[in-house]
Design a protein around this motif. Sequence first.
Motif, PDB file in Angstrom:
ATOM      1  N   PRO A 106     -15.027  10.150  18.429  1.00  0.00           N
ATOM      2  CA  PRO A 106     -14.676  10.603  17.077  1.00  0.00           C
ATOM      3  C   PRO A 106     -13.305  10.054  16.654  1.00  0.00           C
ATOM      4  CG  PRO A 106     -15.455  12.438  18.416  1.00  0.00           C
ATOM      5  CD  PRO A 106     -15.314  11.269  19.347  1.00  0.00           C
ATOM      6  N   VAL A 107     -13.167   9.831  15.354  1.00  0.00           N
ATOM      7  CA  VAL A 107     -11.913   9.278  14.822  1.00  0.00           C
ATOM      8  C   VAL A 107     -10.790  10.316  14.949  1.00  0.00           C
ATOM      9  CG1 VAL A 107     -10.774   8.391  12.748  1.00  0.00           C
ATOM     10  CG2 VAL A 107     -13.203   7.906  13.141  1.00  0.00           C
ATOM     11  N   VAL A 108      -9.655   9.879  15.503  1.00  0.00           N
ATOM     12  CA  VAL A 108      -8.454  10.739  15.514  1.00  0.00           C
ATOM     13  C   VAL A 108      -7.794  10.575  14.142  1.00  0.00           C
ATOM     14  CG1 VAL A 108      -6.216  11.174  16.583  1.00  0.00           C
ATOM     15  CG2 VAL A 108      -8.143  10.399  17.993  1.00  0.00           C
ATOM     16  N   ARG A 109      -7.644  11.680  13.436  1.00  0.00           N
ATOM     17  CA  ARG A 109      -7.119  11.611  12.068  1.00  0.00           C
ATOM     18  C   ARG A 109      -5.622  11.907  12.043  1.00  0.00           C
ATOM     19  NH1 ARG A 109     -11.752  12.513   8.649  1.00  0.00           N
ATOM     20  NH2 ARG A 109     -10.317  12.305   6.913  1.00  0.00           N
ATOM     21  N   THR A 110      -4.923  11.348  11.069  1.00  0.00           N
ATOM     22  CA  THR A 110      -3.508  11.697  10.859  1.00  0.00           C
ATOM     23  C   THR A 110      -3.377  12.242   9.436  1.00  0.00           C
ATOM     24  OG1 THR A 110      -2.929   9.462  10.127  1.00  0.00           O
ATOM     25  CG2 THR A 110      -2.632   9.941  12.460  1.00  0.00           C
ATOM     26  N   PRO A 111      -2.410  13.125   9.209  1.00  0.00           N
ATOM     27  CA  PRO A 111      -2.361  13.831   7.922  1.00  0.00           C
ATOM     28  C   PRO A 111      -1.704  13.016   6.810  1.00  0.00           C
ATOM     29  CG  PRO A 111      -0.634  14.635   9.372  1.00  0.00           C
ATOM     30  CD  PRO A 111      -1.404  13.620  10.161  1.00  0.00           C
ATOM     31  N   PRO A 112      -1.909  13.427   5.533  1.00  0.00           N
ATOM     32  CA  PRO A 112      -1.155  12.834   4.429  1.00  0.00           C
ATOM     33  C   PRO A 112       0.336  13.072   4.628  1.00  0.00           C
ATOM     34  CG  PRO A 112      -2.929  14.232   3.603  1.00  0.00           C
ATOM     35  CD  PRO A 112      -2.842  14.467   5.079  1.00  0.00           C
ATOM     36  N   ALA A 113       1.143  12.395   3.870  1.00  0.00           N
ATOM     37  CA  ALA A 113       2.607  12.576   3.870  1.00  0.00           C
ATOM     38  C   ALA A 113       3.227  12.357   5.255  1.00  0.00           C
ATOM     39  CB  ALA A 113       2.987  13.960   3.342  1.00  0.00           C
ATOM     40  N   SER A 114       2.608  11.466   6.056  1.00  0.00           N
ATOM     41  CA  SER A 114       3.142  11.257   7.406  1.00  0.00           C
ATOM     42  C   SER A 114       3.610   9.821   7.649  1.00  0.00           C
ATOM     43  CB  SER A 114       2.079  11.629   8.456  1.00  0.00           C
ATOM     44  OG  SER A 114       0.978  10.769   8.362  1.00  0.00           O
ATOM     45  N   ARG A 115       3.395   8.943   6.693  1.00  0.00           N
ATOM     46  CA  ARG A 115       3.794   7.534   6.900  1.00  0.00           C
ATOM     47  C   ARG A 115       5.299   7.421   6.906  1.00  0.00           C
ATOM     48  NH1 ARG A 115       0.592   2.300   6.191  1.00  0.00           N
ATOM     49  NH2 ARG A 115       2.420   1.207   6.897  1.00  0.00           N
ATOM     50  N   ARG A 116       5.828   6.937   8.024  1.00  0.00           N
ATOM     51  CA  ARG A 116       7.290   6.943   8.158  1.00  0.00           C
ATOM     52  C   ARG A 116       7.902   5.569   7.903  1.00  0.00           C
ATOM     53  NH1 ARG A 116       7.586   7.500  14.713  1.00  0.00           N
ATOM     54  NH2 ARG A 116       6.283   5.704  15.139  1.00  0.00           N
ATOM     55  N   ARG A 117       7.095   4.589   7.600  1.00  0.00           N
ATOM     56  CA  ARG A 117       7.650   3.305   7.168  1.00  0.00           C
ATOM     57  C   ARG A 117       6.741   2.743   6.084  1.00  0.00           C
ATOM     58  NH1 ARG A 117       4.457  -0.757   9.200  1.00  0.00           N
ATOM     59  NH2 ARG A 117       3.424  -0.318  11.188  1.00  0.00           N
ATOM     60  N   ALA A 118       7.374   2.158   5.074  1.00  0.00           N
ATOM     61  CA  ALA A 118       6.604   1.587   3.967  1.00  0.00           C
ATOM     62  C   ALA A 118       7.450   0.502   3.328  1.00  0.00           C
ATOM     63  CB  ALA A 118       6.267   2.669   2.933  1.00  0.00           C
ATOM     64  N   THR A 119       6.767  -0.495   2.766  1.00  0.00           N
ATOM     65  CA  THR A 119       7.482  -1.554   2.051  1.00  0.00           C
ATOM     66  C   THR A 119       7.102  -1.491   0.583  1.00  0.00           C
ATOM     67  OG1 THR A 119       7.470  -2.911   4.036  1.00  0.00           O
ATOM     68  CG2 THR A 119       7.946  -4.032   1.960  1.00  0.00           C
ATOM     69  N   PHE A 120       8.115  -1.259  -0.245  1.00  0.00           N
ATOM     70  CA  PHE A 120       7.910  -1.186  -1.686  1.00  0.00           C
ATOM     71  C   PHE A 120       8.310  -2.524  -2.300  1.00  0.00           C
ATOM     72  CE2 PHE A 120       8.640   3.037  -0.066  1.00  0.00           C
ATOM     73  CZ  PHE A 120       7.618   3.757  -0.649  1.00  0.00           C
ATOM     74  N   ALA A 121       7.973  -2.688  -3.573  1.00  0.00           N
ATOM     75  CA  ALA A 121       8.354  -3.908  -4.292  1.00  0.00           C
ATOM     76  C   ALA A 121       9.198  -3.498  -5.488  1.00  0.00           C
ATOM     77  CB  ALA A 121       7.103  -4.649  -4.745  1.00  0.00           C
ATOM     78  N   ALA A 122      10.154  -4.365  -5.837  1.00  0.00           N
ATOM     79  CA  ALA A 122      10.958  -4.126  -7.037  1.00  0.00           C
ATOM     80  C   ALA A 122      11.026  -5.431  -7.795  1.00  0.00           C
ATOM     81  CB  ALA A 122      12.358  -3.661  -6.653  1.00  0.00           C
ATOM     82  N   SER A 123      10.897  -5.361  -9.119  1.00  0.00           N
ATOM     83  CA  SER A 123      11.007  -6.602  -9.892  1.00  0.00           C
ATOM     84  C   SER A 123      11.653  -6.315 -11.239  1.00  0.00           C
ATOM     85  CB  SER A 123       9.638  -7.257 -10.073  1.00  0.00           C
ATOM     86  OG  SER A 123       8.954  -6.691 -11.148  1.00  0.00           O
ATOM     87  N   ARG A 124      12.413  -7.287 -11.707  1.00  0.00           N
ATOM     88  CA  ARG A 124      12.996  -7.168 -13.048  1.00  0.00           C
ATOM     89  C   ARG A 124      12.590  -8.385 -13.869  1.00  0.00           C
ATOM     90  NH1 ARG A 124      17.092  -4.770 -15.916  1.00  0.00           N
ATOM     91  NH2 ARG A 124      18.175  -3.779 -14.198  1.00  0.00           N
ATOM     92  N   ARG A 125      11.989  -8.086 -15.013  1.00  0.00           N
ATOM     93  CA  ARG A 125      11.556  -9.149 -15.933  1.00  0.00           C
ATOM     94  C   ARG A 125      12.078  -8.805 -17.324  1.00  0.00           C
ATOM     95  NH1 ARG A 125      10.511 -12.235 -13.075  1.00  0.00           N
ATOM     96  NH2 ARG A 125       8.734 -12.751 -11.814  1.00  0.00           N
ATOM     97  N   GLY A 126      13.015  -9.614 -17.789  1.00  0.00           N
ATOM     98  CA  GLY A 126      13.516  -9.451 -19.157  1.00  0.00           C
ATOM     99  C   GLY A 126      13.891  -8.021 -19.502  1.00  0.00           C
ATOM    100  N   GLY A 127      14.676  -7.401 -18.660  1.00  0.00           N
ATOM    101  CA  GLY A 127      15.166  -6.063 -18.994  1.00  0.00           C
ATOM    102  C   GLY A 127      14.327  -4.951 -18.380  1.00  0.00           C
ATOM    103  N   ALA A 128      13.014  -5.189 -18.145  1.00  0.00           N
ATOM    104  CA  ALA A 128      12.182  -4.132 -17.566  1.00  0.00           C
ATOM    105  C   ALA A 128      12.224  -4.232 -16.043  1.00  0.00           C
ATOM    106  CB  ALA A 128      10.752  -4.275 -18.058  1.00  0.00           C
TER     107      ALA A 128
END
Length: 414
Positions: A106-128
Amino acid sequence: MTIREIGARGDGLGEHGGGRVYVPLTAPGDHVRVALGERRGDGRAATLVDVLEPGPARAAAPCRHFGVCGGCALQHLDDAAYGAWKHDQVATALGRAGLGDVPVRPVVRTPPASRRRATFAASRRGGACVFGFNERQSHRVTPVPGCLVVAPAILALLGPLETLMKAILPDGAEIDVGVAVLEGGVDLLLTGGAEPGLDARERLADFAEAQDIGRVSWRRSPAFAAEPVAARRPLVARFGGVAVPVRPGAFLQASAEGEEALVGLVKAGVGPAKRIADLFAGVGTFTFPLAAGASVHAVEGDSDAHADLKAAARTLSNVAAERRDLFTDPLTEGELGRFDAVVFDPPRAGARAQAARLAVSRVPTVVGVSCDPATFARDARALVDGGYRLEGVTPVDQFLWSPHIEVVGVFRRH
Ligand SMILES: C[S@@+](CC[C@H](N)C(=O)[O-])C[C@H]1O[C@@H](n2cnc3c(N)ncnc32)[C@H](O)[C@@H]1O
């Protein structure tokens, strides 16, 4: 068309004109209207226009960003169908390698709100300026203030990080923002863009102070070493009670719960073995817990990870660290003969060369850990052809609502 099943990348599969059609965000049994797109592999890509009649497994997605955000692919399934799909991914991959009779636990499940590393993106285009995750199949960035996957410490930083990006990013900039929760605080790693100038550095240091961030670093690309911008506290990962001071960007299992499950399965797999090789060891997720009852030879290709592991093992006489490329220079039969158990945990590409050497070795127990069931099954086939029995495989779902699944398999020599 009617969606028959969900494919390996999490897209629903239908049929049109005798060919396959891949439709993201659809569930088995959905009767849907789609817009056909470009050719994809053996069929066509398509986008969902309308669900005319929902299938029995369709459920309301819990996250308000689902569908736009590219982070999650499978929130539109009810929980039982979702768990069964993850289990099937592993069984199917084994079946394709001719290992369909291997028990998949059976699959061992992990709960929501448990990810301790993540890579986000940020971008700026013409003021936004936008900060968040990439949209589905797109380089556009979408804010995700209600993300259900990341740990609370990361979620709390999303608003402040957006404000920070607005203050420091020049027009045209696109950067990645890695956030990892370590012992000692949050590790923030900016990748890409121009080297931060004095003003940006000051703002980053102020941000670290205001948000109590442990460390902030910047690097031009993943190929470059990270430069410290603010280092307020030493940051460590703790494995089996051993504190490993880690560099920015060090590999960590995605969640503490996932790591605990994997370590438990690996320890149970190696059993009473006293001389263990930990291959693709990273910074020691398995090395140090295993070293509580055995001597461990930890082999890792990345020079930073190897150096961090080696430094942490300095005072332990039963841990040896070796830097080595296991794709081009796998441990030989002779070298493997020193061990009564071998653990291997390669990147997605798998451990083809090392599996070939293990297949002709006399090591009694081999434990394979992998985040890619297909390459795991390929390597498992090599071991089985070499005379190992694959006792069973346990899926660990630490990539919640994504199409990815981790597996642990235990092999014994007849
Ligand atoms: C999935 S991670 C596992 C790390 C560790 N076992 C853990 O659980 O934290 C795979 C590791 O393999 C290393 N690696 C990738 N290619 C390699 C190669 N050709 N030779 C040796 N190690 C390699 C990576 O640097 C990474 O640390």
